[in-house]
Write an enzyme that holds these catalytic residues in place. Structure first.
Site, PDB file in Angstrom:
ATOM      1  CG  HIS A  18      -3.323   3.008   2.144  1.00  0.00           C
ATOM      2  ND1 HIS A  18      -3.888   2.547   0.982  1.00  0.00           N
ATOM      3  CD2 HIS A  18      -3.360   1.963   3.025  1.00  0.00           C
ATOM      4  CE1 HIS A  18      -4.248   1.282   1.139  1.00  0.00           C
ATOM      5  NE2 HIS A  18      -3.937   0.908   2.369  1.00  0.00           N
ATOM      6  CB  CYS A  77      -0.923  -0.004   1.204  1.00  0.00           C
ATOM      7  SG  CYS A  77      -1.977  -1.470   1.293  1.00  0.00           S
ATOM      8  CG  ASN A 127      -6.886  -1.379   1.333  1.00  0.00           C
ATOM      9  OD1 ASN A 127      -6.143  -1.064   0.415  1.00  0.00           O
ATOM     10  ND2 ASN A 127      -6.429  -1.749   2.523  1.00  0.00           N
TER      11      ASN A 127
END
Length: 343
Positions: free
Chosen positions: A268, A122, A299
């Site tokens: 993020h 990520c 996500n």
């Protein structure tokens, strides 16, 4: 002794264009609840996620990347032939070699651009952005395409109550080019490998060799499960909330920026509670626009920051020239934060 001629690039680098691609299929929480014992209210309260996008067989890592990249190149006002390097961050391209970046560079019509993949979870977009800045200032490329792309639906265990609702698919891309003034600040990045077990792939690929089949996890019907992403939710949450706020502050300090100077915060998109906690810890003023793209995108790992950036600019919530703090963090555990001027 021969002297090597020094390299010479642009004095600085900046993001010139951004593009995104979200798969056409929108998946509400109700679909996730068909396989796990939970509720829509629980998922929303724990993560903030209402829907996510899942890719069709045709929406491959390469196909999504090409769509997002085409938009970014057009937004930057350049031709694909001017791209000198293509950097792709992904954990969901399943061929060990060659790098998917080479296929993308070719199909976009670049002129034999350097192309490679990176695996930084990520935080991958931040890693790619840092590499792009270095290539431009060093003189190895005039324009660099940075792509974050994931098909995390391929790596999701739909029977895992802790993660089944988290992940989505998509691609985000930016074109980074020369600048006469600083527009990408110093990167604060690093890793904490002692915490690697908190986010990981459930089963290494080599376990799928014939001799190891008996040791593989099985689903409810007794079928061998494909590898998936698993995590220790509470440990990751605590690390992200307490440690990543410190990293974000370090990135502000390194850029000579205060929270009052910020226009936009693009973290993020891991969990809306993490985002809200970071906003509180950093004491961001009310005028700062905060990306919460996770609500409808989920996500998307390396794709989450450029996708959120693209949406903020498209909706007018952020505008060209705004000062934004971006931070990515995840499996590794790795992280990267910097301050940028939005394209």
């Amino acid at each position: 002794m021969a002297k090597i001629k020094p390299s010479k690039g642009a004095p600085y680098a900046r993001i010139l264009g951004v593009g995104g691609y979200r798969p056409t299929r929108v998946v509400p929480n109700e679909v996730i609840l068909e396989r796990i014992d939970s509720s829509d209210e629980w998922i929303r309260s724990r993560s903030g996620i209402e829907t996510r996008h899942w890719a069709s067989p045709e929406e491959t890592v390469a196909a999504m990347s090409i769509e997002a990249s085409g938009k970014a190149i057009a937004d930057a006002g350049i031709d694909a032939e001017q791209i000198g390097a293509v950097v792709v961050s992904t954990v969901s391209h399943f061929s060990q070699t060659p790098a998917i970046a080479t296929e993308i560079a070719d199909k976009l019509g670049t002129n034999k651009a350097a192309a490679f993949d990176i695996s930084a979870g990520c935080a991958g977009f931040g890693y790619g952005l840092t590499l792009a800045k270095g290539l431009i200032v060093e003189g190895s490329a005039e324009y660099v395409l940075v792509i974050g792309v994931e098909r995390l639906s391929d790596l999701t265990d739909l029977e895992d109550r802790a993660t089944a609702f988290l992940f989505g698919d998509g691609a985000g891309a930016v074109v980074v080019g020369p600048s006469q003034e600083p527009a990408i600040g110093p990167t604060v990045w690093g890793s904490e490998g002692d915490k690697a077990e908190t986010i990981k792939q459930t089963v290494p690929w080599d376990r799928y060799r014939i001799g190891d089949l008996a040791e593989l996890p099985l689903d409810a019907e007794g079928n061998v499960k494909f590898p998936a992403i698993t995590q220790e939710g509470q440990a990751v949450f605590r690390w992200a909330v307490f440690e990543m706020a410190k990293v974000a502050q370090q990135a502000l300090d390194a850029a000579g920026i205060t929270p009052d100077d910020l226009d936009v915060f693009i973290p993020h998109q891991a969990n809306v509670r993490i985002i809200d906690s970071m906003v509180k810890t950093l004491k961001l003023p009310e005028h700062v626009t905060v990306a919460r793209d996770i609500r409808t995108t989920g996500n998307t790992s390396a794709a989450s920051i450029p996708l959120a950036m693209e949406r903020l600019l498209a909706t007018g919530e952020a505008k060209s020239g705004d000062t934004a703090l971006v931070i990515g963090f995840g499996a590794g555990l790795v992280y990267a934060a910097t301050v940028v001027t939005l394209p």
